[in-house]
Scaffold this motif. Structure first.
Motif, short mmCIF file in Angstrom:
data_model
loop_
_atom_site.label_atom_id
_atom_site.label_comp_id
_atom_site.label_asym_id
_atom_site.label_seq_id
_atom_site.Cartn_x
_atom_site.Cartn_y
_atom_site.Cartn_z
N VAL A 41 -12.29 25.53 60.54
CA VAL A 41 -12.20 24.10 60.22
C VAL A 41 -13.08 23.29 61.16
CG1 VAL A 41 -10.65 22.09 60.19
CG2 VAL A 41 -9.95 24.23 59.11
N ALA A 47 -14.00 19.77 55.89
CA ALA A 47 -12.61 20.19 55.72
C ALA A 47 -11.63 19.15 56.26
CB ALA A 47 -12.37 21.54 56.40
N LEU A 139 -9.23 21.42 50.51
CA LEU A 139 -9.98 22.59 50.04
C LEU A 139 -9.77 22.81 48.55
CD1 LEU A 139 -9.30 24.94 53.08
CD2 LEU A 139 -11.38 23.63 52.58
#
Length: 198
Positions: A41, A47, A139
């Motif tokens: 991440v 993200a 996501l």
């Protein structure tokens, strides 16, 4: 051919690529631990995690679930081609994959957000209702946008020996995800031809 890629496509593809060849004949999982997820991440600003992002086990489980759904849907997207060898024997049913992505994406409620720069037309985008979205929801939404967008048509599974990656085809003759995979495939074909004639 235009080889640009949307941020959603990049994020979805990079999530799928956390399953990779380990260099020893097996498959490695970059998301095997919460620490692995935190590292991933931090390396992927899209993200939504910052430099100090720390993952919890529940978040890891949700992201791994989204990844399994993404890889199942990638396998469907590359048809009539074969899926990645890492997925071929353990794909979740497409219906389950779609349900899981939709369920995770629903955890990120949005509201319209207006912006209007001087000398430009007003622009409306969807923003989070409060604060940040859950990572798995971010996501899932990226994967949904990718799968419903034009980049999906370029998605392929690399079938070089030992490769388990998906990639976006950048030119008409591209068969592998990267040049080293092309070299491995050519060497394997050469070896196989010589083995048959010997």
């Amino acid at each position: 051919m235009d080889v640009s890629i949307s941020p959603d496509a990049r994020l979805a593809l990079d999530l799928a690529l956390t399953i990779r060849h380990d260099g020893k004949g097996g498959v490695a999982d970059d998301l095997a631990t919460a620490a692995g997820l935190a590292t991933w991440v931090r390396e992927h600003p899209g993200a939504g995690g910052g430099d100090g992002f720390q993952a919890e086990e529940s978040e890891l489980a949700a992201v791994r679930d989204v990844r399994a759904a993404v890889r199942a849907l990638f396998a469907r997207a590359v048809r009539p081609g074969e899926p990645s060898p890492a997925d071929a024997a353990r794909l979740m049913p497409v219906r389950d994959a779609v349900e899981r992505l939709n369920a995770q994406a629903a955890l990120a409620p949005t509201v319209p957000v207006l912006s209007w720069a001087e000398g430009a037309d007003p622009v409306v985008r969807q923003g989070p209702v409060r604060g940040e979205w859950p990572l798995a929801a971010t996501l899932a939404r990226a994967a949904i946008a990718f799968l419903a967008g034009p980049d999906r048509q370029r998605l392929r599974a690399c079938h070089a020996p030992r490769c388990v990656r998906y990639f976006l085809k950048e030119h008409p003759r591209q068969e592998w995800c990267k040049p080293s995979c092309g070299n491995r495939a050519r060497v394997a074909r050469h070896h196989e031809r010589h083995k048959r004639t010997a």
